[in-house]
Design a protein around this motif. Structure first.
Motif, PDB file in Angstrom:
ATOM      1  N   ALA A  60       0.838  -1.208   0.000  1.00  0.00           N
ATOM      2  CA  ALA A  60       0.000   0.000   0.000  1.00  0.00           C
ATOM      3  C   ALA A  60       0.868   1.252   0.000  1.00  0.00           C
ATOM      4  N   ASP A  61       1.946   1.227   0.751  1.00  0.00           N
ATOM      5  CA  ASP A  61       2.823   2.399   0.848  1.00  0.00           C
ATOM      6  C   ASP A  61       3.547   2.731  -0.452  1.00  0.00           C
ATOM      7  N   THR A  62       3.599   1.777  -1.360  1.00  0.00           N
ATOM      8  CA  THR A  62       4.317   2.010  -2.620  1.00  0.00           C
ATOM      9  C   THR A  62       3.406   2.523  -3.733  1.00  0.00           C
ATOM     10  N   GLN A  63       2.132   2.677  -3.429  1.00  0.00           N
ATOM     11  CA  GLN A  63       1.163   3.064  -4.470  1.00  0.00           C
ATOM     12  C   GLN A  63       1.175   4.570  -4.709  1.00  0.00           C
ATOM     13  N   ASP A  64       0.928   4.955  -5.953  1.00  0.00           N
ATOM     14  CA  ASP A  64       0.859   6.367  -6.330  1.00  0.00           C
ATOM     15  C   ASP A  64      -0.565   6.919  -6.219  1.00  0.00           C
ATOM     16  N   ASP A  65      -1.544   6.072  -6.430  1.00  0.00           N
ATOM     17  CA  ASP A  65      -2.946   6.474  -6.426  1.00  0.00           C
ATOM     18  C   ASP A  65      -3.560   6.104  -5.075  1.00  0.00           C
ATOM     19  N   PRO A  66      -4.240   7.038  -4.395  1.00  0.00           N
ATOM     20  CA  PRO A  66      -4.831   6.719  -3.097  1.00  0.00           C
ATOM     21  C   PRO A  66      -5.869   5.595  -3.145  1.00  0.00           C
ATOM     22  N   ARG A  67      -6.538   5.416  -4.270  1.00  0.00           N
ATOM     23  CA  ARG A  67      -7.499   4.302  -4.387  1.00  0.00           C
ATOM     24  C   ARG A  67      -6.767   2.961  -4.370  1.00  0.00           C
ATOM     25  N   SER A 119      -2.669  -0.209  13.451  1.00  0.00           N
ATOM     26  CA  SER A 119      -1.961   0.399  12.325  1.00  0.00           C
ATOM     27  C   SER A 119      -2.725   0.202  11.021  1.00  0.00           C
ATOM     28  N   LEU A 120      -3.301  -0.967  10.835  1.00  0.00           N
ATOM     29  CA  LEU A 120      -4.082  -1.226   9.624  1.00  0.00           C
ATOM     30  C   LEU A 120      -5.289  -0.294   9.555  1.00  0.00           C
ATOM     31  N   HIS A 121      -6.011  -0.178  10.652  1.00  0.00           N
ATOM     32  CA  HIS A 121      -7.182   0.712  10.667  1.00  0.00           C
ATOM     33  C   HIS A 121      -6.770   2.173  10.499  1.00  0.00           C
ATOM     34  N   LEU A 122      -5.661   2.557  11.097  1.00  0.00           N
ATOM     35  CA  LEU A 122      -5.161   3.925  10.951  1.00  0.00           C
ATOM     36  C   LEU A 122      -4.803   4.212   9.498  1.00  0.00           C
ATOM     37  N   ASN A 123      -4.140   3.289   8.842  1.00  0.00           N
ATOM     38  CA  ASN A 123      -3.777   3.481   7.433  1.00  0.00           C
ATOM     39  C   ASN A 123      -5.020   3.581   6.550  1.00  0.00           C
ATOM     40  N   ILE A 124      -6.009   2.757   6.826  1.00  0.00           N
ATOM     41  CA  ILE A 124      -7.244   2.817   6.043  1.00  0.00           C
ATOM     42  C   ILE A 124      -7.945   4.152   6.280  1.00  0.00           C
ATOM     43  N   ALA A 125      -7.935   4.616   7.519  1.00  0.00           N
ATOM     44  CA  ALA A 125      -8.526   5.928   7.812  1.00  0.00           C
ATOM     45  C   ALA A 125      -7.805   7.020   7.029  1.00  0.00           C
ATOM     46  N   ALA A 130      -7.575  10.877   2.378  1.00  0.00           N
ATOM     47  CA  ALA A 130      -7.026  11.263   1.078  1.00  0.00           C
ATOM     48  C   ALA A 130      -8.083  11.202  -0.022  1.00  0.00           C
ATOM     49  N   LEU A 131      -9.053  10.326   0.144  1.00  0.00           N
ATOM     50  CA  LEU A 131     -10.123  10.176  -0.854  1.00  0.00           C
ATOM     51  C   LEU A 131     -11.349  11.029  -0.522  1.00  0.00           C
ATOM     52  N   ASP A 132     -11.221  11.899   0.472  1.00  0.00           N
ATOM     53  CA  ASP A 132     -12.297  12.799   0.889  1.00  0.00           C
ATOM     54  C   ASP A 132     -13.558  12.019   1.262  1.00  0.00           C
ATOM     55  N   ARG A 133     -13.358  11.001   2.095  1.00  0.00           N
ATOM     56  CA  ARG A 133     -14.455  10.180   2.613  1.00  0.00           C
ATOM     57  C   ARG A 133     -14.412  10.252   4.146  1.00  0.00           C
ATOM     58  N   PRO A 134     -14.758  11.415   4.719  1.00  0.00           N
ATOM     59  CA  PRO A 134     -14.579  11.626   6.155  1.00  0.00           C
ATOM     60  C   PRO A 134     -15.379  10.670   7.048  1.00  0.00           C
ATOM     61  N   ARG A 138     -13.581   8.401   9.855  1.00  0.00           N
ATOM     62  CA  ARG A 138     -13.931   8.429  11.277  1.00  0.00           C
ATOM     63  C   ARG A 138     -14.244   7.024  11.809  1.00  0.00           C
ATOM     64  N   ALA A 139     -14.942   6.241  11.017  1.00  0.00           N
ATOM     65  CA  ALA A 139     -15.254   4.867  11.432  1.00  0.00           C
ATOM     66  C   ALA A 139     -13.980   4.058  11.622  1.00  0.00           C
ATOM     67  N   GLN A 140     -13.033   4.218  10.715  1.00  0.00           N
ATOM     68  CA  GLN A 140     -11.767   3.487  10.845  1.00  0.00           C
ATOM     69  C   GLN A 140     -10.941   4.008  12.017  1.00  0.00           C
ATOM     70  N   LEU A 141     -11.005   5.294  12.271  1.00  0.00           N
ATOM     71  CA  LEU A 141     -10.291   5.846  13.438  1.00  0.00           C
ATOM     72  C   LEU A 141     -10.851   5.272  14.736  1.00  0.00           C
TER      73      LEU A 141
END
Length: 179
Positions: A60-67, A119-125, A130-134, A138-141
């Protein structure tokens, strides 16, 4: 006395993941992504869940696109959740007293995966931010905070809490002042 453990194919997978991580941290994002991709195909969908989780987490960290980053973080979470539900719950510490509070590292894979959840949930949050899905962020946080709270006190837990708080502040600031 020092006892040497025999190398296993699994050790080789973790070593290769580590090598790709070093490439990424050294600035060779594309080569890291290429190596992790090849290893992902080698492991396959039925491969070891711990390996799939760790690999997808770093891919995931190596990706250029947030999706794409979100897709890989979700794969990591799926592998971790599958591993935990497929295995019987074990003790909170591995032989030798290494606890979940110490964070992901060399210990029983189930214990390391449980420590990975915040860490997984934090990264998904962060992906959702980044995708403007607040709302999704928040749910992932909330999930990140709950899984971090389940860890024993220590540097790893505190570092996660601090990162969760920083992302929460960022998310709250993006929403603007409350009316």
């Amino acid at each position: 006395m020092y006892e040497r453990r025999a190398a296993t194919p699994e050790d080789g997978v973790l070593t290769r993941i580590g090598q790709a991580i070093m490439l990424h941290r050294a600035g060779d994002r594309e080569e890291a992504r290429n190596r992790l991709s090849a290893l992902w195909h080698e492991i396959g969908p039925k491969g070891d869940a711990f390996h799939r989780c760790a690999l997808a987490h770093y891919m995931a960290d190596t990706q250029d696109d947030p999706r794409d980053e979100l897709d890989w973080d979700l794969r990591a979470l799926e592998a971790a959740e599958g591993f935990v539900t497929e295995r019987p719950a074990g003790p909170a510490a591995a032989p030798g007293g290494t606890s979940v509070a110490d964070g992901p590292g060399p210990r029983h894979p189930l214990v390391a995966l449980r420590a990975f959840f915040p860490s997984l949930h934090l990264n998904i949050a962060a992906d959702y931010v980044a995708l403007d899905r607040p709302a999704d962020a928040r749910a992932q946080l909330r999930r990140a905070r709950a899984s971090a709270d389940a860890l024993a006190d220590g540097e790893y837990r505190q570092g996660l809490r601090d990162a969760i708080d920083r992302l929460q502040l960022q998310l709250d600031g993006a929403a603007g002042p409350a009316r």
